[in-house]
Design a protein around this motif. Structure first.
Motif, PDB file in Angstrom:
ATOM      1  N   ASP A 248     -45.760  28.197  -8.153  1.00 29.37           N
ATOM      2  CA  ASP A 248     -44.613  27.255  -8.485  1.00 29.37           C
ATOM      3  C   ASP A 248     -45.247  25.876  -8.602  1.00 29.37           C
ATOM      4  N   LEU A 249     -46.194  25.454  -7.848  1.00 33.72           N
ATOM      5  CA  LEU A 249     -46.572  24.074  -7.930  1.00 33.72           C
ATOM      6  C   LEU A 249     -47.698  23.946  -9.120  1.00 33.72           C
ATOM      7  N   TRP A 250     -48.292  25.200  -9.709  1.00 29.12           N
ATOM      8  CA  TRP A 250     -49.164  25.121 -10.473  1.00 29.12           C
ATOM      9  C   TRP A 250     -49.184  24.468 -11.800  1.00 29.12           C
ATOM     10  N   PRO A 251     -48.064  24.546 -12.618  1.00 24.52           N
ATOM     11  CA  PRO A 251     -47.439  23.684 -13.875  1.00 24.52           C
ATOM     12  C   PRO A 251     -48.100  22.321 -13.717  1.00 24.52           C
ATOM     13  N   TYR A 252     -47.682  21.595 -12.519  1.00 23.96           N
ATOM     14  CA  TYR A 252     -47.967  20.347 -12.083  1.00 23.96           C
ATOM     15  C   TYR A 252     -49.165  19.813 -11.784  1.00 23.96           C
ATOM     16  N   LEU A 253     -49.734  21.033 -10.896  1.00 24.69           N
ATOM     17  CA  LEU A 253     -50.975  20.682 -10.177  1.00 24.69           C
ATOM     18  C   LEU A 253     -52.273  20.759 -11.289  1.00 24.69           C
ATOM     19  N   GLU A 254     -52.016  21.652 -12.227  1.00 23.33           N
ATOM     20  CA  GLU A 254     -52.984  21.801 -13.176  1.00 23.33           C
ATOM     21  C   GLU A 254     -53.233  20.454 -13.916  1.00 23.33           C
ATOM     22  N   LYS A 255     -52.208  19.957 -14.169  1.00 27.33           N
ATOM     23  CA  LYS A 255     -52.321  18.617 -14.824  1.00 27.33           C
ATOM     24  C   LYS A 255     -52.973  17.519 -14.105  1.00 27.33           C
ATOM     25  N   GLU A 256     -52.789  17.705 -12.705  1.00 24.78           N
ATOM     26  CA  GLU A 256     -53.483  16.471 -12.040  1.00 24.78           C
ATOM     27  C   GLU A 256     -54.898  16.970 -11.767  1.00 24.78           C
ATOM     28  N   ILE A 257     -55.315  18.251 -11.851  1.00 28.15           N
ATOM     29  CA  ILE A 257     -56.802  18.675 -11.808  1.00 28.15           C
ATOM     30  C   ILE A 257     -57.297  18.458 -13.178  1.00 28.15           C
ATOM     31  N   ALA A 258     -56.608  18.456 -14.201  1.00 25.60           N
ATOM     32  CA  ALA A 258     -57.327  17.973 -15.402  1.00 25.60           C
ATOM     33  C   ALA A 258     -57.567  16.634 -15.447  1.00 25.60           C
ATOM     34  N   GLY A 259     -56.794  15.702 -15.029  1.00 30.41           N
ATOM     35  CA  GLY A 259     -57.113  14.402 -14.888  1.00 30.41           C
ATOM     36  C   GLY A 259     -58.077  14.069 -14.009  1.00 30.41           C
ATOM     37  N   THR A 260     -58.233  14.836 -12.925  1.00 22.35           N
ATOM     38  CA  THR A 260     -59.276  14.457 -11.871  1.00 22.35           C
ATOM     39  C   THR A 260     -60.486  14.813 -12.479  1.00 22.35           C
ATOM     40  N   ILE A 261     -60.820  15.877 -13.096  1.00 23.52           N
ATOM     41  CA  ILE A 261     -61.792  16.350 -13.960  1.00 23.52           C
ATOM     42  C   ILE A 261     -62.330  15.225 -14.998  1.00 23.52           C
ATOM     43  N   ARG A 262     -61.356  14.809 -15.834  1.00 23.94           N
ATOM     44  CA  ARG A 262     -61.733  13.796 -16.455  1.00 23.94           C
ATOM     45  C   ARG A 262     -62.298  12.551 -15.972  1.00 23.94           C
ATOM     46  N   SER A 263     -61.824  12.121 -14.931  1.00 28.12           N
ATOM     47  CA  SER A 263     -62.189  10.984 -14.243  1.00 28.12           C
ATOM     48  C   SER A 263     -63.486  11.076 -13.546  1.00 28.12           C
TER      49      SER A 263
ATOM     50  N   GLU B  69     -61.840  17.346 -25.424  1.00 28.11           N
ATOM     51  CA  GLU B  69     -61.128  17.358 -26.464  1.00 28.11           C
ATOM     52  C   GLU B  69     -59.921  17.832 -26.076  1.00 28.11           C
ATOM     53  N   ARG B  70     -59.922  18.964 -25.051  1.00 35.66           N
ATOM     54  CA  ARG B  70     -58.901  19.513 -24.347  1.00 35.66           C
ATOM     55  C   ARG B  70     -59.487  19.979 -22.930  1.00 35.66           C
ATOM     56  N   ILE B  71     -58.402  19.836 -22.069  1.00 37.06           N
ATOM     57  CA  ILE B  71     -58.630  20.381 -20.694  1.00 37.06           C
ATOM     58  C   ILE B  71     -57.288  21.177 -20.415  1.00 37.06           C
ATOM     59  N   ASP B  72     -57.368  22.249 -20.504  1.00 36.66           N
ATOM     60  CA  ASP B  72     -56.114  23.147 -20.131  1.00 36.66           C
ATOM     61  C   ASP B  72     -56.659  24.201 -19.058  1.00 36.66           C
ATOM     62  N   MET B  73     -56.002  24.121 -17.741  1.00 33.88           N
ATOM     63  CA  MET B  73     -56.389  25.005 -16.814  1.00 33.88           C
ATOM     64  C   MET B  73     -55.768  26.361 -16.567  1.00 33.88           C
TER      65      MET B  73
ATOM     66  N   GLY C  89     -58.662  32.991 -13.733  1.00 33.03           N
ATOM     67  CA  GLY C  89     -58.021  31.954 -14.718  1.00 33.03           C
ATOM     68  C   GLY C  89     -58.057  32.080 -16.339  1.00 33.03           C
ATOM     69  N   ASN C  90     -57.389  31.556 -16.744  1.00 29.11           N
ATOM     70  CA  ASN C  90     -57.130  31.763 -18.291  1.00 29.11           C
ATOM     71  C   ASN C  90     -57.420  30.106 -18.930  1.00 29.11           C
ATOM     72  N   PRO C  91     -58.305  29.521 -18.193  1.00 28.89           N
ATOM     73  CA  PRO C  91     -58.427  28.010 -18.869  1.00 28.89           C
ATOM     74  C   PRO C  91     -58.873  27.935 -20.170  1.00 28.89           C
ATOM     75  N   ASN C  92     -58.561  26.796 -20.905  1.00 32.78           N
ATOM     76  CA  ASN C  92     -59.161  26.572 -22.152  1.00 32.78           C
ATOM     77  C   ASN C  92     -59.877  25.116 -22.133  1.00 32.78           C
ATOM     78  N   ILE C  93     -61.114  24.714 -21.869  1.00 36.64           N
ATOM     79  CA  ILE C  93     -61.539  23.673 -21.754  1.00 36.64           C
ATOM     80  C   ILE C  93     -62.731  23.339 -22.946  1.00 36.64           C
ATOM     81  N   ILE C  94     -62.334  22.421 -23.981  1.00 37.02           N
ATOM     82  CA  ILE C  94     -63.500  22.107 -25.188  1.00 37.02           C
ATOM     83  C   ILE C  94     -63.884  20.694 -24.970  1.00 37.02           C
ATOM     84  N   LEU C  95     -65.191  20.643 -24.598  1.00 34.52           N
ATOM     85  CA  LEU C  95     -66.157  19.460 -25.010  1.00 34.52           C
ATOM     86  C   LEU C  95     -66.597  19.251 -26.201  1.00 34.52           C
ATOM     87  N   VAL C  96     -66.876  18.039 -26.635  1.00 35.76           N
ATOM     88  CA  VAL C  96     -67.199  17.583 -27.949  1.00 35.76           C
ATOM     89  C   VAL C  96     -68.277  16.755 -27.712  1.00 35.76           C
ATOM     90  N   LEU C  97     -69.445  17.006 -28.299  1.00 36.78           N
ATOM     91  CA  LEU C  97     -70.579  16.148 -28.370  1.00 36.78           C
ATOM     92  C   LEU C  97     -71.102  15.950 -29.635  1.00 36.78           C
TER      93      LEU C  97
END
Length: 552
Positions: free
Chosen positions: A80-95, A116-120, A150-158
């Motif tokens: 139940d918490l995952w839709p909100y928790l995954e956004k916090e995890i994405a922000g932590t990964i960026r920082s 470019e995108r971090i979707d957990m 999981g089915n994340p979609n993480i895109i890194l641009v170099l």
């Protein structure tokens, strides 16, 4: 001939392919498929050994191991918490990743690195079980079994040489068996100061990676190489006993500080004290204490009718933080009736002391510590004291550099004082030290008439008590009693008794709930013990005691 042979080879290859496709199509169309049998469902006890071994990886840990607890409620909470928790995890990964990326910009012709995108994804991790460990130390330890398909979609641009390269991470599978320790436990929310994480086995990591849209994990040999490399790198950082420590609270502000040394104080004499009595002279005595320790102040004897008293009385005070603590010295005029008048006072910062060096201070007494108070200009006399800070052997490296800095109205004299020379044999048990007894708590203590338990500690004829807790059979005191000794207590014992006391009027006000006697020889040899002891004369009572011995 060479040309003709090549031509015939090409024709033969083409004819062979055509005939193979034709035969395969004929068999596919005209062959009849075999009938699929319905699966046979059998209970686990009917399966053989090999079938069970194939199923074991899929069986939850709480089924295979009774020590693991089923945590379906926690999985529902995470889902139940995952839709909100995954956004916090994405922000932590960026920082966390951004400082690492900044180190590579400018190297290897790299112009920029960014997400470019971090979707957990929509699938949260699942806990297959949770095992909780109980220890005697001030900590909470748990070992969850975590699986995340999981089915994340993480895109890194170099950007390399103005060329835009995309790296996409998809379809992650992670199996972890971490050990999570919350320690030390402190009396401030969230009630623990640090989270310490380590892995009990190498993690299983599986994922797909695309570079410029091409799946590079399909390259033969690369998939296994990447998987093994990740396992080795993660294991080298966090595989037990290596740990990752995450600070939550500042331990120095919430945890109870342990003593790090002893301050030896010799109150030598006072000169030209202020006369407080209208008739006759003053009856001075000195009260001394350390700020921040919460212990009762110690006192010298009273010198009747003397403005230049000689004491030469020695005291020992426990030091917990020599960088911030102050020695408070107060000179009082004793009165038979009413309160005692304060002649003057002075503070000595412990950071001014050099470990193992006796230093003499000649202090001008003040009315109070407010230097802007004009009444402080009045002469109140001088107090001469000798101070020596002696850190414990295990803490001596922290203070080996000593402390420096001036102190007003003080004249210091360094000389050979207390024998602080380190023994050449580190295993020598002789010498003075601090015996610390912490009565943590008790379990299953039961009285016949009432249950208001408290503990009594008896050592060398000195008696100490914890506070009383009402109507409980599992009291938690966490009370520490220090004893400064001139020699190790190799052949001595500590007697601890749990007593219940009725709060109202009764003929039988006190009742013994059991006792224990602890031999201190093991404490001296090992430095510390933390155990639970069965109480004598108690049916099921247990008491937890932590005892440590520190040599100076």
């Amino acid at each position: 001939m060479g040309f003709v042979s090549s031509l015939l080879g090409i024709l033969g290859f083409g004819i062979g392919i055509s005939l193979g496709l034709l035969v395969g199509f004929f068999l596919f169309v005209y062959s009849k498929p075999e009938e699929v049998e319905d699966p046979v469902c059998r209970p686990l006890y009917d399966l053989d050994e090999f079938a069970l071994q194939d199923l074991l990886p899929e069986i939850p840990l709480w089924v295979k191991n009774p020590n693991y607890h089923r945590v379906d409620w926690l999985n529902k909470f995470i889902a139940d918490l995952w839709p909100y928790l995954e956004k916090e995890i994405a922000g932590t990964i960026r920082s966390v990743a951004q400082p690492i990326f900044d180190e590579y910009i400018g190297k290897f012709q790299i112009e920029s690195i960014d997400f470019e995108r971090i979707d957990m994804g929509t699938l949260p991790p699942i806990l297959n079980g949770l095992e909780v460990f109980e220890t005697n130390d001030n900590e909470l330890i748990m070992e969850p079994s975590i699986k995340w398909a999981g089915n994340p979609n993480i895109i890194l641009v170099l950007k390399v040489l103005s060329l835009r390269i995309t790296v996409q991470l998809i379809d992650i599978q992670v199996f972890l068996a971490p050990r999570i320790a919350f320690k030390p436990l402190v009396p401030s929310f969230p009630c623990f100061a640090n989270i310490v994480v380590s892995l009990m086995e190498k993690p299983h990591v599986d994922f797909g990676m695309k570079i410029l849209g091409a799946d590079i994990m399909s390259i033969p040999g690369l998939y296994r190489f990447v998987q093994e490399t990740i396992k080795k790198q993660v294991a080298s950082l966090y595989l037990w006993p290596r740990t990752l420590e995450i600070p939550i609270l500042d331990v120095s502000t919430v945890a109870v500080k342990k003593p790090v040394g002893i301050l030896h104080v010799n109150v030598v004499h006072a000169v030209k004290l202020l006369k407080k009595d209208i008739i006759g002279s003053s009856d001075p005595y000195v009260k001394l204490s350390l700020t921040g320790d919460g212990l009762p102040a110690k006192k010298t004897t009273i010198k009747k009718k003397n403005l230049n008293p000689e004491w030469n009385e020695k005291f020992k005070l426990l030091v917990k933080d020599p960088k911030t603590q102050l020695l408070r010295l107060q000179v009082f005029d004793w009165d038979k009736v009413g309160g005692h008048d304060r002649i003057g006072m002075q503070l000595v910062p412990l950071k001014q002391l050099t470990p193992h060096v006796l230093q003499e201070f000649k202090l001008d007494l003040l009315k109070d510590t407010n230097i802007s108070n004009c009444t402080n200009k009045k002469q109140r006399g001088q107090l001469v004291v000798e101070l020596t800070f002696v850190p414990f052997k295990e803490d001596i490296s922290r203070f080996s550099g000593g402390f420096s800095g001036p102190i007003d109205s003080a004249h210091r004299r360094n000389e050979s004082g207390i024998d602080m020379s380190m023994s050449s044999d580190e295993g020598t048990l002789g010498g003075a030290g601090l015996l610390s007894v912490i009565i943590q708590g008790a379990e299953n203590v039961e009285g016949k008439s009432h249950n208001n338990p408290y503990a009594i500690l008896l050592f060398r004829g000195e008696q100490k008590k914890t506070h009383m807790l009402r109507k409980t059979r599992d009291p938690r005191w966490s009370k520490e009693f220090p004893f400064m000794l001139d020699e190790p207590p190799l052949s001595e014992k500590v007697h601890i008794e749990v007593v219940s006391k009725r709060t109202g009027i009764s003929f039988r006000r006190k009742e013994s709930l059991g006792y224990v006697e602890i031999n201190l020889r093991d404490v001296v040899h090992n430095g510390r013990i933390n155990q639970k002891y069965h109480l004598i004369n108690s049916k099921n009572g247990v008491i937890q005691v932590e005892i440590s011995w520190k040599i100076i």
